[in-house]
Design a protein around this motif. Structure first.
Motif, PDB file in Angstrom:
ATOM      1  N   ALA A 226       7.458  -1.098 -57.338  1.00  0.00           N
ATOM      2  CA  ALA A 226       7.518  -1.725 -58.550  1.00  0.00           C
ATOM      3  C   ALA A 226       7.316  -3.141 -58.768  1.00  0.00           C
ATOM      4  CB  ALA A 226       9.120  -1.726 -58.850  1.00  0.00           C
ATOM      5  N   ILE A 227       7.199  -3.875 -57.841  1.00  0.00           N
ATOM      6  CA  ILE A 227       7.006  -5.389 -57.831  1.00  0.00           C
ATOM      7  C   ILE A 227       5.468  -5.749 -57.915  1.00  0.00           C
ATOM      8  CG2 ILE A 227       6.861  -7.613 -56.352  1.00  0.00           C
ATOM      9  CD1 ILE A 227       9.592  -6.743 -55.318  1.00  0.00           C
ATOM     10  N   TYR A 228       4.717  -4.781 -57.141  1.00  0.00           N
ATOM     11  CA  TYR A 228       3.232  -4.864 -57.200  1.00  0.00           C
ATOM     12  C   TYR A 228       2.852  -4.339 -58.627  1.00  0.00           C
ATOM     13  CZ  TYR A 228       2.231  -5.352 -52.234  1.00  0.00           C
ATOM     14  OH  TYR A 228       2.070  -5.782 -50.988  1.00  0.00           O
ATOM     15  N   CYS A 229       3.491  -3.248 -59.250  1.00  0.00           N
ATOM     16  CA  CYS A 229       3.163  -2.889 -60.572  1.00  0.00           C
ATOM     17  C   CYS A 229       3.281  -3.954 -61.578  1.00  0.00           C
ATOM     18  CB  CYS A 229       3.880  -1.695 -60.959  1.00  0.00           C
ATOM     19  SG  CYS A 229       3.330  -0.908 -62.453  1.00  0.00           S
ATOM     20  N   ASN A 230       4.545  -4.760 -61.577  1.00  0.00           N
ATOM     21  CA  ASN A 230       4.759  -5.620 -62.541  1.00  0.00           C
ATOM     22  C   ASN A 230       3.915  -6.837 -62.256  1.00  0.00           C
ATOM     23  OD1 ASN A 230       7.424  -5.001 -64.451  1.00  0.00           O
ATOM     24  ND2 ASN A 230       7.580  -4.160 -62.383  1.00  0.00           N
ATOM     25  N   GLN A 231       3.443  -7.048 -60.991  1.00  0.00           N
ATOM     26  CA  GLN A 231       2.353  -8.203 -60.856  1.00  0.00           C
ATOM     27  C   GLN A 231       0.896  -7.625 -61.260  1.00  0.00           C
ATOM     28  OE1 GLN A 231       3.547 -11.316 -60.070  1.00  0.00           O
ATOM     29  NE2 GLN A 231       5.367 -10.509 -60.503  1.00  0.00           N
ATOM     30  N   GLY A 232       0.786  -6.384 -61.632  1.00  0.00           N
ATOM     31  CA  GLY A 232      -0.544  -6.184 -62.064  1.00  0.00           C
ATOM     32  C   GLY A 232      -1.544  -5.681 -60.831  1.00  0.00           C
TER      33      GLY A 232
END
Lengths: 100, 343
Positions: free
Chosen positions: B262-268
């Motif tokens: 989720a962190i990676y996803c929210n950082q694009g």
């Protein structure tokens, strides 16, 4: 080994009542679902007919056996001890009677 | 909620929840944050698709209205003869981005693509990075798969959240440390500090995952080797305690992995997110699926059927390999259908 077949349909009355089927039976007589090998104690589905009980139930059975063995051992020990006491007391009584 | 309290697990509907609605220490937070991030990426892809449609289809002078061409955005000009361009109307355009340059390929009558035609990028006001657009378009193309991944994760997430209630140990502490650092990173205004905190958060989550993974493997090995047999009269108790540990480890591996993704996803960082999900999929396949029959037999709360706890966890095979391959590929490709515009 007396493996058990049962219905694994959660809604089936045969499962709720833990009805056991023969090894030759293929389908549940109540709901028509395909029968599976199940644990003879908890009725959990088993992968094949190589075992009668699931791992947990088999362990519980072994534990019960161990508990019984221990209890029997303790009782047996007690009986022997009591027997020994009775025997030695009997000998003393017999000696006393003989002396008289 | 006090941030150092262990969460009680939320049963709220994940489709309705927003990551801002729930506490980061709630058991549902990682999956909600991941679903949220994916929704945002898909929304961005939707916008990118619109921009591509406007820029490429409407603004290409040969097939659209010329008055559109001076609007904000950019125009893609294919270096090809007029007769070749007319052929576009019969088939499809394949736009390819390679080493930062964009090329067009035309589909011939035999269904083969022609040689690459270089495309000049004419920027009027604000340029669009073709690689970014291609990524967004791919994200859009994989929308169904991404939604399936989120659904698959949600299925086992509920059973995991039930396990998490009231669990504590040092490895779980690492997971909460990762959560705390992520929350702090979100509230830091300094960019460098934010990046550093984010990196520390990811590191804590990664360490938590791998430590728990090793613990879980040791516990499974204990059951596989039937080591409990040596302790007379306490076999069932030992099996129960190991299964409880395995359930706990699995639950926090799941949580830490989802938060990581989720962190990676929210950082694009979509390729990194997919790498995390790929790893998770491999863990499920190699550790959970392989031992699912054994675990199902040892777990008293499992009924051993295909819908049982362990067999449903084993089914979580996230089909991310193809998406990851496409996103990591240096050659970006997008396929556009030709639309007649009669404005």
């Amino acid at each position: 080994m007396g493996t058990v077949k049962g219905c694994i349909n959660e809604n089936c009355i045969a499962r709720q009542k833990k009805t056991c089927y023969k090894k030759t039976d293929e389908f549940c007589s109540k709901c028509g679902n395909k029968l599976s090998y199940v644990c003879a104690d908890c009725f959990k589905q088993l992968p094949d007919d190589s075992q009668k009980y699931c791992i947990t139930c088999a362990a519980k059975r072994k534990d019960t056996k161990d508990t019984v063995k221990n209890a029997v051992g303790k009782i047996g020990g007690g009986v022997f001890a009591v027997g020994g006491i009775v025997l030695s007391a009997g000998k003393v009584v017999a000696d006393v009677i003989r002396k008289k | 909620m006090d941030k150092f309290n262990v969460p009680d697990g939320s049963n709220a509907d994940l489709t309705v929840l927003d990551s801002e609605d729930i506490s980061p220490y709630d058991a549902a937070y990682p999956v909600v944050l991941l679903a949220d991030g994916m929704k945002k990426r898909l929304a961005q892809a939707e916008t990118a698709a619109e921009r591509v449609y406007r820029a490429v289809v409407k603004q290409a002078p040969e097939i659209a209205q010329l008055q559109q061409s001076m609007r904000k955005g950019y125009r893609l000009v294919v270096d090809a003869s007029e007769s070749t361009l007319k052929a576009i109307e019969q088939g499809k355009i394949k736009l390819t981005a390679e080493n930062g340059k964009t090329y067009a390929q035309l589909l011939d009558a035999k269904g083969r693509y022609s040689t690459k035609l270089p495309i000049k990028k004419e920027v009027f006001a604000k340029g669009i990075d073709p690689v970014q657009i291609a990524n967004a378009m791919q994200m859009k193309a994989f929308q169904d798969q991404i939604e399936t991944i989120t659904e698959q994760i949600s299925v086992i997430d509920h059973s995991v959240r039930e396990v998490i209630q009231g669990q504590q140990n040092d490895r779980i502490g690492l997971y909460y440390s990762g959560v705390a650092l992520y929350v702090e990173a979100q509230n830091v205004t300094d960019g460098d500090m934010q990046q550093a905190l984010m990196a520390q958060s990811l590191r804590a989550l990664s360490e938590a995952t791998f430590q728990l993974l090793l613990t879980m493997k040791t516990d499974i090995q204990y059951l596989t080797d039937r080591e409990y047999e040596t302790v007379r009269g306490k076999r069932a108790e030992l099996i129960g305690s190991r299964i409880s540990n395995i359930n706990q480890s699995f639950a926090f591996i799941h949580q830490a992995t989802l938060l990581h993704a989720a962190i990676y996803c929210n950082q694009g960082e979509l390729p990194a997110m997919l790498t995390v999900l790929e790893e998770y999929s491999r863990f499920i396949e190699g550790t959970v699926a392989k031992n699912a029959p054994l675990l199902a037999q040892c777990d008293v709360s499992d009924n051993g059927t295909e819908n049982g706890i362990w067999k449903s966890r084993a089914k979580l095979q996230l089909d991310v390999a193809e998406i990851a391959k496409q996103l990591r590929n240096p050659e970006k490709t997008m396929y556009l259908g030709i639309v007649e515009v009669n404005e």
